[in-house]
Design a protein around this motif. Structure first.
Motif, PDB file in Angstrom:
ATOM      1  N   ARG A 107       0.851  -1.204   0.000  1.00 52.15           N
ATOM      2  CA  ARG A 107       0.000   0.000   0.000  1.00 52.15           C
ATOM      3  C   ARG A 107       0.883   1.250   0.000  1.00 52.15           C
ATOM      4  N   SER A 108       1.952   1.228   0.770  1.00 53.43           N
ATOM      5  CA  SER A 108       2.843   2.405   0.822  1.00 53.43           C
ATOM      6  C   SER A 108       3.521   2.646  -0.523  1.00 53.43           C
ATOM      7  N   LEU A 109       3.676   1.571  -1.296  1.00 55.56           N
ATOM      8  CA  LEU A 109       4.314   1.695  -2.617  1.00 55.56           C
ATOM      9  C   LEU A 109       3.282   1.936  -3.725  1.00 55.56           C
ATOM     10  N   GLY A 110       2.021   2.084  -3.348  1.00 55.83           N
ATOM     11  CA  GLY A 110       0.981   2.491  -4.308  1.00 55.83           C
ATOM     12  C   GLY A 110       0.348   1.355  -5.096  1.00 55.83           C
ATOM     13  N   ASN A 111       0.541   0.086  -4.640  1.00 54.47           N
ATOM     14  CA  ASN A 111      -0.034  -1.022  -5.414  1.00 54.47           C
ATOM     15  C   ASN A 111      -1.191  -1.722  -4.698  1.00 54.47           C
ATOM     16  N   ILE A 112      -1.778  -1.070  -3.709  1.00 54.58           N
ATOM     17  CA  ILE A 112      -3.012  -1.554  -3.067  1.00 54.58           C
ATOM     18  C   ILE A 112      -3.953  -0.356  -3.013  1.00 54.58           C
ATOM     19  N   ASN A 113      -5.197  -0.540  -3.504  1.00 56.16           N
ATOM     20  CA  ASN A 113      -6.165   0.568  -3.525  1.00 56.16           C
ATOM     21  C   ASN A 113      -7.142   0.516  -2.363  1.00 56.16           C
ATOM     22  N   ASN A 114      -7.465  -0.701  -1.929  1.00 61.36           N
ATOM     23  CA  ASN A 114      -8.486  -0.868  -0.898  1.00 61.36           C
ATOM     24  C   ASN A 114      -7.862  -0.794   0.502  1.00 61.36           C
ATOM     25  N   HIS A 115      -8.733  -0.838   1.511  1.00 59.19           N
ATOM     26  CA  HIS A 115      -8.213  -0.823   2.890  1.00 59.19           C
ATOM     27  C   HIS A 115      -7.366  -2.070   3.120  1.00 59.19           C
ATOM     28  N   VAL A 116      -6.242  -1.895   3.782  1.00 55.59           N
ATOM     29  CA  VAL A 116      -5.336  -3.038   3.979  1.00 55.59           C
ATOM     30  C   VAL A 116      -6.027  -4.191   4.716  1.00 55.59           C
ATOM     31  N   GLU A 117      -6.919  -3.871   5.667  1.00 53.62           N
ATOM     32  CA  GLU A 117      -7.592  -4.940   6.424  1.00 53.62           C
ATOM     33  C   GLU A 117      -8.484  -5.769   5.496  1.00 53.62           C
ATOM     34  N   GLN A 118      -9.141  -5.096   4.558  1.00 51.28           N
ATOM     35  CA  GLN A 118     -10.037  -5.816   3.632  1.00 51.28           C
ATOM     36  C   GLN A 118      -9.230  -6.794   2.772  1.00 51.28           C
ATOM     37  N   VAL A 119      -8.084  -6.324   2.283  1.00 47.57           N
ATOM     38  CA  VAL A 119      -7.258  -7.153   1.396  1.00 47.57           C
ATOM     39  C   VAL A 119      -6.688  -8.336   2.183  1.00 47.57           C
ATOM     40  N   PHE A 120      -6.169  -8.046   3.359  1.00 50.20           N
ATOM     41  CA  PHE A 120      -5.594  -9.055   4.255  1.00 50.20           C
ATOM     42  C   PHE A 120      -6.652 -10.124   4.590  1.00 50.20           C
ATOM     43  N   ASN A 121      -7.853  -9.666   4.954  1.00 48.94           N
ATOM     44  CA  ASN A 121      -8.908 -10.615   5.340  1.00 48.94           C
ATOM     45  C   ASN A 121      -9.355 -11.468   4.165  1.00 48.94           C
ATOM     46  N   LEU A 122      -9.516 -10.848   2.986  1.00 49.73           N
ATOM     47  CA  LEU A 122      -9.951 -11.630   1.823  1.00 49.73           C
ATOM     48  C   LEU A 122      -8.906 -12.702   1.497  1.00 49.73           C
ATOM     49  N   TYR A 123      -7.640 -12.299   1.493  1.00 49.92           N
ATOM     50  CA  TYR A 123      -6.571 -13.245   1.168  1.00 49.92           C
ATOM     51  C   TYR A 123      -6.567 -14.431   2.149  1.00 49.92           C
ATOM     52  N   LEU A 124      -6.646 -14.137   3.443  1.00 54.35           N
ATOM     53  CA  LEU A 124      -6.547 -15.234   4.418  1.00 54.35           C
ATOM     54  C   LEU A 124      -7.826 -16.065   4.491  1.00 54.35           C
ATOM     55  N   ASP A 125      -8.973 -15.456   4.239  1.00 55.78           N
ATOM     56  CA  ASP A 125     -10.202 -16.256   4.157  1.00 55.78           C
ATOM     57  C   ASP A 125     -10.085 -17.249   3.004  1.00 55.78           C
ATOM     58  N   CYS A 126      -9.584 -16.768   1.871  1.00 54.98           N
ATOM     59  CA  CYS A 126      -9.482 -17.651   0.695  1.00 54.98           C
ATOM     60  C   CYS A 126      -8.477 -18.780   0.945  1.00 54.98           C
ATOM     61  N   CYS A 127      -7.351 -18.449   1.595  1.00 53.32           N
ATOM     62  CA  CYS A 127      -6.355 -19.490   1.911  1.00 53.32           C
ATOM     63  C   CYS A 127      -6.946 -20.582   2.804  1.00 53.32           C
ATOM     64  N   SER A 128      -7.974 -20.225   3.578  1.00 51.64           N
ATOM     65  CA  SER A 128      -8.512 -21.189   4.565  1.00 51.64           C
ATOM     66  C   SER A 128      -9.476 -22.196   3.941  1.00 51.64           C
TER      67      SER A 128
END
Ligand code: DON
Length: 305
Positions: free
Chosen positions: A173-194
């Motif tokens: 996100r700090s490097l400009g390659n995430i647009n959404n809230h970091v928590e949303q991206v983190f949660n979606l990724y880990l939900d999918c991994c599960s």
């Protein structure tokens, strides 16, 4: 015709006689509790045959294997534009590396690193109203099994301890390659991994990559044949992180691993094969899974090479 059932039983029995090395993925506390000695295999062919051995009915956490499906869904929506956000080069680095991101201005080398998959999840949040449900529906559809589910206990366990992924998503996100809230991206990724599947559900799902992007009944076309070629190419070159070259050399199939101990591999136009054995080698790939597939392609003489 190859006698797949006899071959997979022989290799399975033989490997059980030898000690399995490696450790389960204890950095995700819930996965530390999995029985390390489990070992299941399912092979599914594009003419509709299915072969099993061992603990193939037991469910396990597919973890990074989901990255193939996440990528497929993002790629069908964005096409080649996706490659402005993530590359298609093997990284030669571990799955959770932050190493190349600063140098590469926040563009992950490929979509199968954790960094790459987080960017793909960010894309999915932009293009789907409910990407979490969309990915689940996609798996249910292509596996033909409406019973596939997330494992909320595994997801919560990893969310509580996923410091590396917290760092990655914030860095991106700090490097400009995430647009959404970091928590949303983190949660979606880990939900999918599960997502929890057994070897048969996994082999059936990946049959689309052997069958020009469509399910055997022709009802669902996940990808066209050109897109399928590209997904298989990225699996071959990037599916096993800093062990991708070794996997191609030993096994000779496109595939993808997960720290739950699953490996799924594909012979385009022929079959998909899922192996589950939770002990991981030092690169985070299933020790027995790799051994099994090396023996399998050597015994059958069936690989892409
Ligand atoms: O993000 C992680 O660390 C895990 N949820 C997935 C990593 C993984 O499966 C790597 N594969 N071998």
């Amino acid at each position: 015709m190859t006698d797949y059932q006899t071959i997979i039983e022989q290799i399975h029995n033989d490997l059980l006689k030898h000690k399995s090395y490696g450790e389960v993925a204890a950095y995700i506390p819930e996965l530390a509790m999995v029985d390390a000695e489990k070992f299941g295999v399912c092979l599914s062919t594009i003419d509709g045959q299915i072969y099993h051995v061992g603990d193939w009915q037991e469910h396990f956490s597919i973890q990074s294997i989901v990255k193939v499906m996440l990528l497929s869904m993002a790629y069908t929506k964005l096409g080649g534009q996706l490659w402005q956000r993530v590359g298609v080069e093997p990284s030669g680095t571990p799955f959770n590396s932050l190493g190349t991101l600063e140098h590469d201005n926040g563009i992950p080398r490929n979509p199968f690193s954790n960094a790459g998959a987080l960017v793909v999840c960010d894309v999915l949040l932009d293009v789907y109203d409910d990407p979490k449900q969309a990915i689940l529906e996609m798996f249910r559809d292509i596996s033909g099994d409406p019973g596939i589910e997330f494992d909320p206990v595994v997801a919560a366990s990893e969310k509580a301890t996923g410091y590396r992924n917290v760092a990655l998503v914030n860095f991106l996100r700090s490097l400009g390659n995430i647009n959404n809230h970091v928590e949303q991206v983190f949660n979606l990724y880990l939900d999918c991994c599960s997502i929890s599947m057994n070897s048969e559900q996994l082999a059936r799902s990946f049959l689309v990559y052997a069958n020009n992007g469509k399910t055997l009944d022709g009802q669902t076309q996940l990808l066209n044949s050109s897109q399928t070629k590209r997904m298989n190419a990225i699996m071959l070159t990037c599916g096993f992180y800093d062990e991708a070259g070794d996997f191609a050399y030993q096994v000779g199939l496109p595939g993808k691993s997960g720290v739950g101990g699953g490996i799924v591999a594909v012979l385009p136009k022929h079959f998909s094969i899922a192996v589950w054995s939770p002990r991981l080698n030092e690169k985070g790939n299933s020790y027995r899974g790799l051994k099994f597939l090396e023996r399998f392609t050597s015994a059958t003489g069936e690989s892409i090479f």
